[in-house]
Design a protein around this motif. Structure first.
Motif, short mmCIF file in Angstrom:
data_model
loop_
_atom_site.label_atom_id
_atom_site.label_comp_id
_atom_site.label_asym_id
_atom_site.label_seq_id
_atom_site.Cartn_x
_atom_site.Cartn_y
_atom_site.Cartn_z
N GLU A 265 -6.22 5.48 -7.44
CA GLU A 265 -5.47 4.74 -6.43
C GLU A 265 -4.23 4.05 -6.98
O GLU A 265 -3.25 3.86 -6.28
N TYR A 266 -4.28 3.68 -8.26
CA TYR A 266 -3.18 2.93 -8.87
C TYR A 266 -2.70 3.62 -10.13
O TYR A 266 -2.43 2.98 -11.14
N ASN A 267 -2.56 4.95 -10.07
CA ASN A 267 -2.26 5.66 -11.31
C ASN A 267 -0.88 5.33 -11.86
O ASN A 267 -0.63 5.51 -13.05
N VAL B 241 0.84 -1.21 0.00
CA VAL B 241 0.00 0.00 0.00
C VAL B 241 0.87 1.25 0.00
O VAL B 241 0.63 2.20 -0.77
N ALA B 242 1.88 1.28 0.87
CA ALA B 242 2.75 2.45 0.94
C ALA B 242 3.57 2.63 -0.33
O ALA B 242 3.78 3.75 -0.80
N ALA B 243 4.01 1.51 -0.91
CA ALA B 243 4.79 1.58 -2.14
C ALA B 243 3.95 2.13 -3.29
O ALA B 243 4.43 2.92 -4.10
N ILE B 244 2.70 1.69 -3.37
CA ILE B 244 1.80 2.21 -4.40
C ILE B 244 1.64 3.71 -4.27
O ILE B 244 1.73 4.46 -5.25
N LEU C 202 4.88 5.35 -5.46
CA LEU C 202 5.09 5.23 -6.90
C LEU C 202 4.10 6.06 -7.70
O LEU C 202 4.38 6.46 -8.82
N ASN C 203 2.93 6.33 -7.12
CA ASN C 203 1.98 7.21 -7.79
C ASN C 203 2.59 8.58 -8.04
O ASN C 203 2.27 9.25 -9.02
N HIS C 204 3.45 9.01 -7.13
CA HIS C 204 4.08 10.33 -7.25
C HIS C 204 5.45 10.25 -7.91
O HIS C 204 5.92 11.23 -8.49
N ASP C 205 6.09 9.09 -7.80
CA ASP C 205 7.43 8.94 -8.37
C ASP C 205 7.58 7.53 -8.95
O ASP C 205 8.15 6.64 -8.31
N PRO C 206 7.06 7.30 -10.18
CA PRO C 206 7.09 5.95 -10.76
C PRO C 206 8.49 5.37 -10.93
O PRO C 206 8.64 4.16 -11.02
N ALA D 243 4.25 -7.49 -8.09
CA ALA D 243 3.21 -7.60 -7.05
C ALA D 243 2.27 -6.40 -7.11
O ALA D 243 1.04 -6.56 -7.02
N LEU D 244 2.83 -5.21 -7.27
CA LEU D 244 2.00 -4.01 -7.32
C LEU D 244 1.14 -4.01 -8.59
O LEU D 244 -0.02 -3.60 -8.57
N GLY D 245 1.74 -4.45 -9.70
CA GLY D 245 1.00 -4.50 -10.95
C GLY D 245 -0.17 -5.46 -10.87
O GLY D 245 -1.27 -5.16 -11.34
#
Length: 209
Positions: A98-100, A10-13, A16-20, A51-53
């Motif tokens: 949420e998953y941009n 959750v935190a990684a998502i 990464l939303n702000h810094d892919p 995992a995030l994907g």
């Protein structure tokens, strides 16, 4: 207190939303764990992205299921198809929000994710084809163009939210309005009716609660 794998995801998502392009070190810092802890859960960035994907694709699939798009794709009723389209578009707003990061090539370049993404897109294409046959969407547009247009609109949702250009509550109506005015054959609030030329359709801006 130990941080769980799910909490890290959750935190990684969110990061990464702000810094892919964030590194594992950046993600470890953002999630509040050491690099050693992060690597105990994920051997490297590729495994983490996988995992995030899959998490993002799970949510995409859930949005399709909630909208009932597979059943609607087998229907010939314009109202059934239109309702599924509207529900799907509204559901995808949440996924784009949420998953941009998943809307970037960074994730979809992973073959395993790309294959699954193509399968999910195929379900939507079947719905667009049904909509074209039923006169809900314009039959003169290539179905892949319609699919790519939806993807482009989700990118617009992402950027509008990131920049604060649009209020979150206004997005469903704006998305429906833009999509149906561009690709729709007639007012989707009606099950039939006469077809018109592009740009001559009635208002589509109804909002979900």
């Amino acid at each position: 207190m130990a941080v769980s794998r799910d909490q890290i995801i959750v935190a990684a998502i969110q990061h990464l939303n702000h810094d892919p392009a964030a590194s594992m070190a950046d993600i470890a810092e953002a999630t509040g764990v050491s690099r050693a802890t992060l690597h105990r859960h994920f051997t490297g960035r590729e495994e983490l992205l996988l995992a995030l994907g899959h998490r993002a694709l799970d949510r995409w699939e859930e949005a399709q299921y909630r909208a009932g798009i597979e059943q609607a794709a087998r229907s010939v009723e314009p109202v059934v198809i239109t309702t599924a389209l509207r529900e799907m578009l509204s559901g995808l707003i949440g996924e784009a929000e949420e998953y941009n990061f998943a809307l970037t090539d960074l994730v979809m370049s992973v073959p395993e994710l790309r294959e699954r993404g193509d399968e999910l897109e195929g379900r939507e294409i079947a719905l667009y084809q049904a909509a074209q046959r039923a006169g809900v969407l314009r039959a003169d547009l290539p179905v892949r163009w319609i699919s790519n247009t939806v993807y482009g609109l989700l990118l617009a949702v992402r950027e509008s939210l990131n920049r604060g250009d649009v209020a979150r509550r206004d997005l469903p109506g704006m998305l429906h309005e833009t999509f149906f005015r561009g690709a729709g054959e007639h007012d989707p609030h009606h099950g039939g009716g006469s077809q018109g030329k592009a740009g001559e359709y009635g208002p589509q801006g109804g909002r979900r609660a």
